[in-house]
Design a protein around this motif. Structure first.
Motif, PDB file in Angstrom:
ATOM      1  N   UNK A 234       0.835  -1.195   0.000  1.00  0.00           N
ATOM      2  CA  UNK A 234       0.000   0.000   0.000  1.00  0.00           C
ATOM      3  C   UNK A 234       0.872   1.248   0.000  1.00  0.00           C
ATOM      4  N   UNK A 235       0.251   2.357  -0.333  1.00  0.00           N
ATOM      5  CA  UNK A 235       0.970   3.619  -0.306  1.00  0.00           C
ATOM      6  C   UNK A 235       1.451   3.966   1.093  1.00  0.00           C
ATOM      7  N   UNK A 240       5.945   4.550   4.906  1.00  0.00           N
ATOM      8  CA  UNK A 240       6.590   4.181   6.165  1.00  0.00           C
ATOM      9  C   UNK A 240       8.015   3.703   5.914  1.00  0.00           C
ATOM     10  N   UNK A 241       8.203   2.885   4.871  1.00  0.00           N
ATOM     11  CA  UNK A 241       9.548   2.398   4.542  1.00  0.00           C
ATOM     12  C   UNK A 241      10.473   3.558   4.179  1.00  0.00           C
ATOM     13  N   UNK A 242       9.964   4.491   3.392  1.00  0.00           N
ATOM     14  CA  UNK A 242      10.767   5.660   3.013  1.00  0.00           C
ATOM     15  C   UNK A 242      11.120   6.476   4.258  1.00  0.00           C
ATOM     16  N   UNK A 290      11.610  -4.397   1.050  1.00  0.00           N
ATOM     17  CA  UNK A 290      10.221  -4.178   0.626  1.00  0.00           C
ATOM     18  C   UNK A 290      10.156  -3.203  -0.540  1.00  0.00           C
ATOM     19  N   UNK A 291      10.911  -2.121  -0.473  1.00  0.00           N
ATOM     20  CA  UNK A 291      10.893  -1.137  -1.555  1.00  0.00           C
ATOM     21  C   UNK A 291      11.470  -1.712  -2.833  1.00  0.00           C
ATOM     22  N   UNK A 292      12.538  -2.482  -2.724  1.00  0.00           N
ATOM     23  CA  UNK A 292      13.150  -3.076  -3.924  1.00  0.00           C
ATOM     24  C   UNK A 292      12.221  -4.114  -4.535  1.00  0.00           C
ATOM     25  N   UNK A 293      11.671  -4.986  -3.711  1.00  0.00           N
ATOM     26  CA  UNK A 293      10.887  -6.103  -4.233  1.00  0.00           C
ATOM     27  C   UNK A 293       9.503  -5.676  -4.716  1.00  0.00           C
TER      28      UNK A 293
END
Length: 393
Positions: A234-235, A240-242, A290-293
């Motif tokens: 989700x956005x 959150x990851x960023x 998570x961001x890469x995948x």
């Protein structure tokens, strides 16, 4: 082309993101181990709580599921528990032999270098610097000096993989809970560790803590495999990851190296201890994965020429890591003897990269030729769903 054919073709197209990420981690480890190398300032340990070692172990767990978990689920005689355990033990024996070769080379080269140049070198602990009393400690993995201390934890994790997979088959939450409890105990009492005769604190990478990031890698592979090779997030989760990564940059940037004002807000480094795998390290490396995948841009980059340079090294991570460790020791000895002048650093970094990349390309070509001799088609060799199922880190 029908929709079914499209789905089949999509499964056969290999996703190189994990291989490329692992290749990038190997390159960062190559420079991180040479403490005087100016490229150290550009690696992720200066821009976040985690570093390349966290990625390396996470992806080792990820690839272990692909290599051995799916093998266990295949029916005999091609698969099953017996076949998978046999391959795991064979792999562990290979890892152990590589570890011994690295240790003996480390000790022999450092001693010979001291005799030849007669310079003070503090790379070798006193317990290993003279005599042969160290031999039994080395072969029993009770003496783990700096730079050659990560393969032993991988051996332990691979040997524990059948238990992890057994728990996973019963419930992913059971594996997660059991692994988390063990990690939490270590963070409450860092004395929970294995003995290391050259460090009273034990293994630098405490295996009882670092098994958690390996288990998380196994769980992520299980999830991604069930989702067809991609994470859909989700956005809010992406934001959150960023945010986690931005906080990591602010808290971990080496302001003093650039004579800049310290912008840290919370001074959170205490929660990112490396030996016991502090919680912020886990959050950092999970955000990256998570961001890469879940990124289509990363998919395109991993398939591009620069991405393939990284991916080919990631596909042969054991050999690339071992050669990189040997080169790191030689470079460290060279800089301790001849200085850290930028021409020497430039040549060392260039030669180091060309050596590890050349080895990876040669191994890839050798593997391709061997597969052709076995009668496999080009599609079978280049296909796959996710990270290489034959490469387990």
């Amino acid at each position: 082309m029908s929709s079914d054919a499209n789905r089949i073709d999509k499964r056969k197209r290999r996703d190189h993101r994990v291989d490329a990420l692992r290749g990038l981690a190997l390159l960062m480890m190559l420079t991180d181990h040479v403490y005087s190398d100016w490229l150290n300032r550009l690696t992720m340990r200066n821009f976040g709580f985690a570093d390349a070692a966290d990625i390396f172990v996470l992806l080792a767990g990820y690839a272990s599921y692909l290599a051995y978990g799916r093998l266990i689920m295949r029916p005999p005689p091609a698969g099953g528990w017996r076949v998978a355990i046999h391959r795991i033990v064979t792999r562990c024996v290979r890892l152990y032999l590589f570890q011994l070769i690295l240790l003996f080379f480390y000790i022999a080269l450092t001693r010979l270098w001291r005799l030849r140049w007669d310079v003070p070198i503090d790379f070798l602990e006193p317990e290993l610097s003279h005599g042969f009393d160290w031999f039994l400690d080395v072969v029993t993995l009770q003496a783990l000096p700096d730079m050659v201390n990560i393969l032993p934890i991988y051996i332990l994790f691979l040997l524990s993989f059948p238990l992890m997979f057994w728990l996973l088959r019963r419930s992913p939450y059971l594996l997660l809970a059991g692994s988390f409890i063990l990690w939490a105990l270590v963070n409450l009492d860092p004395a929970i560790n294995l003995p290391n005769v050259i460090d009273s604190d034990g293994w630098y990478f405490d295996p009882f803590a670092w098994q958690f990031i390996f288990a998380i890698g196994v769980l992520l592979a299980f999830m991604v495999h069930r989702l067809g090779g991609n994470l859909t997030i989700s956005g809010r989760l992406r934001a959150l990851c960023v945010a986690v990564l931005i906080i990591g940059v602010i808290e971990c940037f080496p302001y003093q190296l650039y004579h800049l004002p310290d912008l840290r807000l919370f001074h959170l480094r205490a929660l990112a201890d490396k030996s016991s795998l502090g919680p912020l390290r886990i959050m950092d490396v999970l955000a990256i994965f998570i961001l890469v995948q879940s990124s289509s841009w990363c998919t395109r980059f991993a398939s591009s020429s620069p991405g393939q340079i990284l991916a080919v090294m990631g596909r042969h991570s054991l050999e690339v890591f071992c050669l990189g460790t040997v080169l790191d020791l030689i470079i460290r000895l060279g800089m301790a003897t001849f200085g850290t002048h930028w021409p020497l650093q430039l040549v060392s970094n260039l030669v180091g990269f060309l050596c590890v990349y050349g080895l990876a390309v040669w191994l890839d070509h050798h593997k391709y030729e061997a597969a052709l001799m076995e009668g496999k088609s080009r599609a079978e060799i280049s296909g796959g769903d996710g990270a290489s199922a034959r490469q387990d880190g």
